[in-house]
Write an enzyme that holds these catalytic residues in place. Sequence first.
Site, short mmCIF file in Angstrom:
data_model
loop_
_atom_site.label_atom_id
_atom_site.label_comp_id
_atom_site.label_asym_id
_atom_site.label_seq_id
_atom_site.Cartn_x
_atom_site.Cartn_y
_atom_site.Cartn_z
N ARG A 48 17.68 -56.78 -36.02
CA ARG A 48 16.25 -56.82 -36.35
C ARG A 48 15.66 -55.41 -36.23
NH1 ARG A 48 12.98 -58.05 -32.47
NH2 ARG A 48 14.15 -59.84 -31.75
N TYR A 100 -2.89 -57.39 -56.38
CA TYR A 100 -2.02 -58.57 -56.41
C TYR A 100 -2.71 -59.75 -55.71
CZ TYR A 100 2.08 -61.42 -55.42
OH TYR A 100 2.97 -62.46 -55.33
N ASP A 172 0.00 -49.52 -53.52
CA ASP A 172 1.05 -50.45 -53.91
C ASP A 172 1.55 -49.97 -55.27
OD1 ASP A 172 2.46 -52.53 -55.10
OD2 ASP A 172 1.27 -54.09 -54.14
N LYS A 197 10.56 -56.61 -57.72
CA LYS A 197 10.24 -56.35 -59.11
C LYS A 197 11.17 -55.27 -59.68
CE LYS A 197 7.14 -59.28 -57.84
NZ LYS A 197 5.79 -58.92 -57.45
C1 LIG Z 1 4.94 -59.28 -56.34
C2 LIG Z 1 3.97 -58.30 -55.84
C3 LIG Z 1 3.65 -58.21 -54.49
C4 LIG Z 1 4.22 -59.18 -53.45
O1 LIG Z 1 5.56 -58.96 -53.26
P1 LIG Z 1 6.61 -60.12 -52.84
O2 LIG Z 1 7.90 -59.39 -52.83
O3 LIG Z 1 6.52 -61.19 -53.88
O4 LIG Z 1 6.17 -60.62 -51.50
C5 LIG Z 1 2.78 -57.21 -54.09
N1 LIG Z 1 2.22 -56.36 -54.98
C6 LIG Z 1 2.49 -56.43 -56.29
C7 LIG Z 1 1.85 -55.46 -57.22
C8 LIG Z 1 3.36 -57.40 -56.77
O5 LIG Z 1 3.61 -57.46 -58.09
#
Ligand SMILES: *Cc1c(COP(=O)(O)O)cnc(C)c1O
Length: 380
Positions: A48, A100, A172, A197
């Site tokens: 962890r 998001y 992000d 993604k």
């Molecule tokens: C999918 C997404 C998230 C969340 O991520 P997860 O891996 O699904 O928890 C955060 N920000 C953006 C821009 C996203 O497309």
Amino acid sequence: MEFKFETKAIHNGQNPDPETGAVIPPIHLASTFKQVSVGEHQGFEYSRTGNPTRQRLEEQVSSLENAKYGIAFASGSAATATIQLLLNKGDHVICGDDVYGGTYRFFDKVMKKFGVSYDFVDLADPENLRATIKENTKMVWLETPTNPLLKISDLSALAEISKEHDLISIVDNTFASPFLQNPIDQGIDVVVHSSTKYLGGHSDLVGGIVATNDEEFTEKLKFLQNSAGAIPSPFDCWLLMRGIKTLALRMTQHSKSAANIAEYLSEQQFIENVYYPFIDSHPNSDIAKQQMRYGGGILSFDLPSAGSAHAFLKKLKIFYLAESLGGVESLAEYPPTMTHGSIEKDRRQVLGINDGLVRLSVGLENVDDLIEDITQAMKH
Ligand SMILES: *Cc1c(COP(=O)(O)O)cnc(C)c1O
């Protein structure tokens, strides 16, 4: 020797296994590590806290964001949530207004009850940041391009205002990926990714990444991660490293195809708006072109009504109707009830998420096939 992006993606953190020479080192599944003597170990104690496979991933991905430190998480949402735990009761955060949906939900529904307050504002105009700063503002959180309307914010302008007011700035960077945009180079403090993604790129894992040059931030976040436990599995780390090696090639093609499709859609008379950072009709396309290498693989457009959007989505053959984005296969979705379904209708309208909106994640299939699919799906 200073490596360029593609070389870093293939070599940083990716040295062959020192024991066997295996070009792809083994996945370290161990939960615990034998210690040399009490108080003396070889770098790892418990998985962890730290794991060799995860550490390789962190080295690879932080180098792509030109950051000293990288921390891998179980998901993008886990990274987002753990960063929020750095805040104290009474703190205030300024957040972009179309982040998001899950990020909005966590801030609005979870963090607020711990006494942290949030203002959601349109950061495509940097002056909105300045105008919203209060005495207790500690953090600014944004995405660019945003989801689903691909709004663009000026990263260096926002970084400068954040510095003036001693705010920690967090971007992000999921939609752009580190190949298209490096916010830290523009003065932003911290970058977050949903590696589910583009970084992963094959729709086969869920993960998150944080990258920064700030040592104190890194130590605090690692402490919180170790305390809360939001770590990725070694196997997911390995899959992610594998995906990242082809990121540059993939992003180049995603962007080329998406730009082609955006052009094609712009020529169709019954399509009211096409949202894509690099087309001339985009209000901030000049800023997008300054801070991004290409326009990315996501675009949205307005069909005349909810009914026509639903009919279009049903008729698509190559594009799968699915949430998420960034994989090799093309996806299409209906933001009002899918990715942005957790946002109330009134707020969706204020944000400009119309009832006929469709979002595409353009994959790596042949673009002529994709355009043919879109064309047949639009016929009545
Ligand atoms: C999918 C997404 C998230 C969340 O991520 P997860 O891996 O699904 O928890 C955060 N920000 C953006 C821009 C996203 O497309």
